[in-house]
Scaffold this motif. Structure first.
Motif, short mmCIF file in Angstrom:
data_model
loop_
_atom_site.label_atom_id
_atom_site.label_comp_id
_atom_site.label_asym_id
_atom_site.label_seq_id
_atom_site.Cartn_x
_atom_site.Cartn_y
_atom_site.Cartn_z
N LEU A 65 4.38 56.71 2.60
CA LEU A 65 5.01 56.10 1.42
C LEU A 65 4.12 55.00 0.84
CD1 LEU A 65 8.84 55.56 2.08
CD2 LEU A 65 7.74 57.13 0.48
N ASN A 66 3.57 54.17 1.75
CA ASN A 66 2.66 53.10 1.30
C ASN A 66 1.49 53.68 0.53
OD1 ASN A 66 3.81 50.77 2.09
ND2 ASN A 66 2.76 50.63 4.06
N ALA A 67 0.88 54.74 1.11
CA ALA A 67 -0.30 55.33 0.47
C ALA A 67 0.08 55.94 -0.88
CB ALA A 67 -0.90 56.39 1.38
N ILE A 68 1.23 56.65 -0.91
CA ILE A 68 1.66 57.28 -2.18
C ILE A 68 1.95 56.19 -3.21
CG2 ILE A 68 3.52 58.63 -3.27
CD1 ILE A 68 3.75 60.14 -0.58
N SER A 69 2.65 55.13 -2.75
CA SER A 69 3.00 54.05 -3.66
C SER A 69 1.73 53.40 -4.23
CB SER A 69 3.85 53.03 -2.91
OG SER A 69 3.88 51.82 -3.59
N PHE A 70 0.74 53.16 -3.36
CA PHE A 70 -0.53 52.55 -3.81
C PHE A 70 -1.20 53.46 -4.84
CE2 PHE A 70 -5.01 51.62 -3.74
CZ PHE A 70 -5.05 50.24 -3.68
N TRP A 71 -1.24 54.76 -4.51
CA TRP A 71 -1.90 55.72 -5.38
C TRP A 71 -1.21 55.79 -6.75
CZ3 TRP A 71 -0.60 60.54 -7.57
CH2 TRP A 71 -1.69 61.28 -8.05
N LEU A 72 0.13 55.85 -6.72
CA LEU A 72 0.89 55.93 -7.99
C LEU A 72 0.64 54.69 -8.84
CD1 LEU A 72 4.35 57.38 -6.86
CD2 LEU A 72 2.65 58.48 -8.34
N GLN A 73 0.68 53.51 -8.17
CA GLN A 73 0.53 52.27 -8.94
C GLN A 73 -0.87 52.13 -9.54
OE1 GLN A 73 1.86 48.69 -6.81
NE2 GLN A 73 3.16 50.01 -5.58
N HIS A 74 -1.87 52.47 -8.70
CA HIS A 74 -3.23 52.18 -9.14
C HIS A 74 -3.85 53.30 -9.96
CE1 HIS A 74 -3.80 48.34 -7.05
NE2 HIS A 74 -2.85 48.81 -6.29
N ARG A 75 -3.50 54.56 -9.64
CA ARG A 75 -4.16 55.67 -10.33
C ARG A 75 -3.34 56.19 -11.50
NH1 ARG A 75 -8.11 56.89 -6.32
NH2 ARG A 75 -9.04 54.85 -6.38
N ILE A 76 -2.01 56.25 -11.35
CA ILE A 76 -1.18 56.87 -12.39
C ILE A 76 -0.62 55.80 -13.34
CG2 ILE A 76 0.83 58.36 -12.85
CD1 ILE A 76 -1.44 59.82 -11.40
N LEU A 77 0.16 54.87 -12.77
CA LEU A 77 0.80 53.87 -13.63
C LEU A 77 -0.19 52.83 -14.14
CD1 LEU A 77 4.02 53.15 -11.50
CD2 LEU A 77 3.85 54.57 -13.54
N LYS A 78 -1.25 52.62 -13.37
CA LYS A 78 -2.20 51.51 -13.64
C LYS A 78 -1.42 50.21 -13.81
CE LYS A 78 -5.89 54.38 -15.03
NZ LYS A 78 -6.08 55.11 -13.82
#
Ligand SMILES: Cc1cc2nc3c(=O)[nH]c(=O)nc-3n(C[C@H](O)[C@H](O)[C@H](O)COP(=O)(O)O)c2cc1C
Length: 352
Positions: A65-78
Motif C-alpha cells: 500500500l505504501n509503495a502504491i500510494s507513493f507511486w500514485l502521488q508522485h507519478r500519477i497525481l504529482k
C-alpha cells in the motif's frame, strides 16, 4: 518508548528455561492426559502459525500500500498531502495569515527573491516572488509587528531585486566574503557566521581538508549511536568561477560545486520513522559548520523524494538500503549571502 532496542529471539532467555522445565514435568504425568496436553500444544502452535502468517500478509499488504500510494502521488497525481497543504497556505489571503505564517511567508519569498536575483535577468526566472514579498512586508508593517533583523534582510533583497530589474545583471555580493576562519576559531563565531553560499571560486579543496570536515561529521550525534552515515564524495576537477554561471538551479550547483557530499543513511536498523532523516540533517549541519571553520562555505540541499534515488544508486553503486536524504555542496566562497536574516529568540521560544 522502545527507542530501537530490539530483543533477539535467538538468545536463550527466561522463556527457554521455562520450556525446559515444562518438558521435564510433562514426563511425570500419566499417558492419556499427556496426549491431551500434546494436542493442546499442537493446537496452540497451529493457531500461532496462522496468526504469524496472517500478520506477515498484513505487513506485506501495508508495504505494498505504501509503495502504491507513493507511486500514485508522485507519478500519477504529482501531488502529495504535504504539497497540497503548503499550496493551500501559500494561497491564503494575507489578511487571514497569523503572525507566524506571515513571517514564514515573508522569509520563503525573500529566499526565492535572493535566488532569483542571482540569475541573469534574461534567464526568465519569475518576477512573482518579489511582488508577493512586497505585499507581505506591507501587511507586516501595517499590523505594526516588530521590525526584526530578517525583515531588514527581506527589504534588502527587494533592493537587490530593483537593481537587478534595471540592470539585468546578477546581484551577487562578492565583497562580503566570509571572515577568515581556521579550525582554532571560536565555535560561537563559526556558528554565527555559517551561511549558505552557492557561488565558489575555481579553487579545488584539498583531500586533507575534506577528510577533516568528514572527521568533524563523525562527531555528530546519531540516534542510538548507530552512526549510520555513508558519505558519497564527488570532487569536481573541471572548475570554473561559478559566479559566471547563468543560475543557481540545484542541477547546476551539483554539476559545478567543487565538492558534493551525498549524505546517505543505512536504514536497516531503524524502527523509528523520523530518526534516519534527523540523523542525516544533524551530520549535514556538522559538516557545514566544519566547512565554515575551515574558511569554506556551501549549501545543504534536499535529496530524498526530490531526487532520483534509483539513478543515484546506479551511478555510484549504492546499495538499496542506503537512502540519500541530503547533499552538502561546498568550496571556497566567491560570495556571501546576507547573514542577518535570523529569527529573534523571543519569537521562537515558548517556556513551558
Ligand atoms: C534540509 C534543507 C534542505 C535545503 N535544500 C536546499 C535546496 O534544495 N536548494 C538550495 O539552494 N538550498 C537548500 N537549502 C539551503 C537553504 O535554502 C538555506 O539554509 C536557507 O535559505 C537559510 O539560509 P542560510 O543557510 O544562509 O542560513 C536547504 C537547507 C536545508 C536545511
Amino acid at each position: 518508548m522502545n527507542n530501537g532496542d530490539f530483543e533477539r529471539k535467538d538468545v536463550p532467555g527466561p522463556g527457554t528455561c521455562h520450556s525446559i522445565h515444562n518438558s521435564q514435568s510433562a514426563k511425570d504425568v500419566d499417558e492419556p492426559s499427556a496426549s491431551w496436553v500434546r494436542r493442546m500444544i499442537s493446537g496452540f502452535r497451529i493457531i500461532k502459525y496462522i496468526k504469524q502468517f496472517v500478520r506477515r500478509q498484513i505487513e506485506n499488504f501495508c508495504i505494498s500500500l505504501n509503495a502504491i500510494s507513493f507511486w500514485l502521488q508522485h507519478r500519477i497525481l504529482k501531488q502529495t498531502p504535504e504539497k497540497k497543504r503548503a499550496e493551500k497556505n501559500l494561497l491564503l489571503p494575507l489578511s487571514e495569515m497569523d503572525q507566524d505564517l506571515l513571517g514564514m511567508y515573508i522569509r520563503w519569498n525573500a529566499h526565492h527573491t535572493e535566488k532569483t536575483v542571482r540569475y541573469k535577468k534574461n534567464v526568465g526566472r519569475g518576477h512573482a516572488k518579489p511582488q508577493l514579498l512586497r505585499n507581505a512586508l506591507d501587511e507586516w508593517h501595517r499590523r505594526g509587528y516588530p521590525r526584526r533583523k530578517w525583515i531588514e534582510w527581506a527589504e534588502e533583497n527587494l533592493v537587490d531585486y530593483q537593481i537587478w530589474n534595471q540592470s539585468g545583471e546578477p546581484q551577487i555580493h562578492p565583497e562580503k566574503e566570509l571572515p577568515a576562519f581556521h579550525p582554532a576559531s571560536p565555535i560561537i563565531d563559526v556558528l554565527f557566521n555559517r551561511v549558505s553560499t552557492r557561488f565558489w571560486k575555481a579553487a579545488p579543496v584539498k583531500d586533507k581538508i575534506i577528510k577533516e570536515i568528514v572527521t568533524a561529521g563523525t562527531y555528530a550525534p546519531s540516534s542510538c549511536n548507530r552512526q549510520p552515515w555513508k558519505l558519497y564524495i564527488r570532487r569536481n576537477l573541471e572548475l570554473e568561477e561559478t559566479s559566471r554561471l547563468p543560475g543557481v538551479s540545484n542541477e547546476t550547483l551539483i554539476d559545478r560545486a567543487p565538492v558534493v557530499i551525498y549524505i546517505t543513511i543505512d536504514n536497516r536498523f531503524y524502527p523509528e520513522v523520523w530518526a534516519p532523516a534527523l540523523d542525516a540533517g544533524i551530520i549535514g549541519l556538522q559538516l557545514s559548520l566544519a566547512a565554515t571553520a575551515n574558511g569554506l562555505a556551501g549549501c545543504l540541499m534536499y535529496g530524498a523524494e526530490n531526487f532520483d534515488q534509483e539513478e543515484f544508486r546506479r551511478l555510484y553503486n549504492v546499495p538499496k538500503y542506503q537512502f540519500m536524504y541530503l547533499l552538502f555542496l561546498f568550496g571556497y566562497p566567491a560570495e556571501r549571502t546576507l547573514t542577518e536574516k535570523r529569527s529573534h529568540p523571543d519569537d521562537i521560544s515558548i517556556y513551558v
